[in-house]
Design an enzyme around this catalytic site. Sequence first.
Site, PDB file in Angstrom:
ATOM      1  N   ASP A 184       0.963  -1.153  -0.072  1.00 22.01           N
ATOM      2  CA  ASP A 184       0.109  -0.158  -0.078  1.00 22.01           C
ATOM      3  C   ASP A 184       0.563   1.134   0.092  1.00 22.01           C
ATOM      4  O   ASP A 184       0.696   2.050  -0.902  1.00 22.01           O
ATOM      5  CB  ASP A 184      -1.036   0.027   1.171  1.00 22.01           C
ATOM      6  CG  ASP A 184      -1.674  -1.130   1.086  1.00 22.01           C
ATOM      7  OD1 ASP A 184      -1.739  -2.014   0.254  1.00 22.01           O
ATOM      8  OD2 ASP A 184      -2.762  -1.178   1.997  1.00 22.01           O
ATOM      9  N   GLU A 203      -0.171  -9.840  12.019  1.00 21.06           N
ATOM     10  CA  GLU A 203      -0.109  -9.147  10.483  1.00 21.06           C
ATOM     11  C   GLU A 203       1.534  -8.893  10.225  1.00 21.06           C
ATOM     12  O   GLU A 203       1.709  -9.305   9.214  1.00 21.06           O
ATOM     13  CB  GLU A 203      -0.856  -8.179  10.409  1.00 21.06           C
ATOM     14  CG  GLU A 203      -1.046  -7.575   9.028  1.00 21.06           C
ATOM     15  CD  GLU A 203      -1.911  -6.321   8.872  1.00 21.06           C
ATOM     16  OE1 GLU A 203      -2.222  -5.611   9.857  1.00 21.06           O
ATOM     17  OE2 GLU A 203      -2.320  -6.162   7.713  1.00 21.06           O
TER      18      GLU A 203
END
Length: 829
Positions: A591, A788
């Site tokens: 991202d 994560e």
Amino acid sequence: MTPLRAPSGFAGSSARSPMALLACILAALAFFTTPLVAASADTSTAVKEIEKATNASLLWGPYKPNLYFGVRPRIPKSLAVGLLWAKVEDYTSVQHNFRHTCEQNEGMAGYGWDVFDPRRGGRQTIHDAGNQIDISTEFVKIPGGEHGGSWAVRVKGTPRPDAPADLKTTVISYASLEGLGTVAPKDDNEEELGYPGDVNFLGQTPELGKFVLKVTKGKGEHPAEEHPEYQKKPLDHTFVHSFQVPEQAIWQVKNLLFAHLKQNVEAVVKEYGQDHMPPPEQIYTIINKPGMGSLHLVQKVFEGPFEFDVLYSSASAPNEVTSDVVTEEIDAITRDFSKRYDKILKPQAPFDDEHYEEFSRSLFSNLVGGIGYFYGDEVVDRSNDPAYEEEDEGFWEAAAEARARNEPQLEGPHELFTSIPSRPFFPRGFLWDEGFHLLPIVDWDIDLTLQIIKSWFNLMDEDGWIAREQILGLEARSKVPPEFQVQYPHYANPPTLFFILSAFTEKLKSEVVSTDQETVAGQTGSLYLQNHAAAVQYLKDLYPLLKRHYQWFRRTQQGDIKSYDREAFSSKEGYRWRGRTPRHILTSGLDDYPRAQPPHPGELHVDLLSWMGMMTRSMRDIASFLDEDDDVAEFSKSYEAVVRNVDDLHWSETHQTYCDATVDAYDESTLVCHKGYISLFPFLLGLVQSPDRLAAVLDLLADPDELWSDHGIRSLSKRDPAYGTDENYWRSPVWLNINYLAVARLFDVANNKTNPHRARAATLYNDLRRNLVDTVFESWQETGFAWEQYNDETGKGQRTQHFTGWTSLVAKIAAMPEVKKAQVAHDEL
Ligand SMILES: *[C@@H]1O[C@H](CO)[C@@H](O)[C@H](O)[C@H]1NC(C)=O
Ligand SMILES: *[C@@H]1O[C@H](CO)[C@@H](O)[C@H](O)[C@H]1NC(C)=O
């Protein structure tokens, strides 16, 4: 072209003797009792048969992974069974304590599958610190009959050490039904106040046939009735309430329950007043009102530990499932799972301690236990707005205006069988996560991964586009803010499914046809690997879709090489992610990784070119396997061009690394270098051929002031001005998916006897592997969760909790062998 290919052992040998050829044909024929001429129809039938068998053993599962426990079949609209519970110690905290959907930060000291085999079942433990109880769900599947078999779940509650001796817990299991059919309580042992024993439901649907669903009385103490007047609720009974709920709302079980309880509580308050209330465990019970309906709640109230079973028996199966069967099966599953795990994914030295084994099994089990089945419509913007071409300067502003202007539409409904990144936070399909998810599963159950791949390619549109995030239906959408729901048909995402297709093709080429007894008899042996012709047919069926997808990438993510005087071997192989904004390229998956500023239509992205190289090579190998000779020639040519262009377009002599390219204020092509994951991509995807450049990549990777950390390879160099800044999502943390690729490539180099850098790669491989496994392990031990990403300085897990998607690749990393340095040194003599 003959539909019967040589079985794997022979594929790839170019100079075949007539004897070898004869042996091939005989071996191939051994799989069929029918003559060669009928082979074509037979292979299609074989694929169907394999699919049917696979479908049957994969029909049921905990395919609602967004719930702590939720079973459904892989049927668009059908039966679903779920679970809610709460401790009922006072009046006010009950609402807050009810568990149903997986949530972050609700007082869980870890939860998930300790053992799980998608074909058979497993055991989940939920350490519910907030409710002072550990809940386990033991799920077993029992094959038999015509409708995907039967199954059962044993629900156990064990108060945690800090719980009061008389901890009161209320547990609600439920059955809901969408689509055609019925499910209703069988009324024979109903009493007005509730059920003193088991509760039986009878049901039928077109796909499932007839079935019985039984909730057993179970074991455990019940709170005594304390209130002198409020005698309506004997808590040693089970209460059933049936609701007729519109299909669209049926997933909102907790809301429906609360609405019902609220009425009840209000009535009690009215009758007894605030000061003479019956105890909370009594008033937070449903009214016993069994009947017809699409949602049936079944409630029990316990004091202390408890246990009960939910038994689903298909009427077409020879026997009804009993609690004894559950006891036997769960033992067998646990035993067989461990045995098989030791063969396939056992952690290797230095991780041969039992704590690592438990850790590894848990991560793998959560990965496969997180597989879900989703069905519903999705939101797509099909406006094809010219602004979406992103061809002009300032294109991101025009694109943002277009996105605001255009009305997205609902498409579908679609279905998807997929593993998910995280049960609480991302309980849905993500395209580029999937290829990583399936890497450990490929070793365990390749047929399952092939079904998941097929499911994704079934979602592809006529142009060859697959939406990168699959948010199917209202339940899935309820977890996603509206602005992130819309999918755009010009947005790509890394084509990681090709990892699996390549792995499959490799296995087919290398696997000597298995006569292994376990494989033949076991439910988890690959039917495709045992039936070479069917495996070839699977790839053949998929091949046109793969080509369409590949062409879509080439067409829609094309970069501009010619307009900017770029010198490159090929004027075609350069790519640019669409969906770019100044801050993000969400489509790249990385991202907020720093890129050229401001964005420019002349940009070329090195990670995307690398992905295209990986996809092209995979297409070439599949085409070659299928004897599609013309295609092989074309893919080979493109692949060569990608490999050359990676160097021509993206290598920076100055920075000695791979970089994105853009266009400067004078319209000159120039490189933009932010050292980090982007710079590694040509290496990560196997495209670096020059030993000098390989050395430079290893320098970058190994330098603690750049990418090396004690906890894995960090996403951005410590020396980069953007390091750790802004969202800091892909700007310093350690990610397991990229690290897995690094480990795998280092392993390749370490084992390549002609590679001058093999000794160095071996050291890096051993160290990186150790750092990664220990980092994930330590956080897991400390917090009970996989995360994560991991902090590159402290090694602590961060961002999304219970991220059991690609972080579970650590199980595969732990199972890789340590490279013996002595061996490398010896070979080099
Ligand atoms: C297997 O299941 C999938 C998904 O539900 C379905 O599309 C397919 O037709 C089934 N195949 C067979 C042979 O039943
Ligand atoms: C091994 O390394 C050599 C030298 O870098 C390289 O040319 C060759 O392609 C490598 N082999 C494999 C199988 O990667």
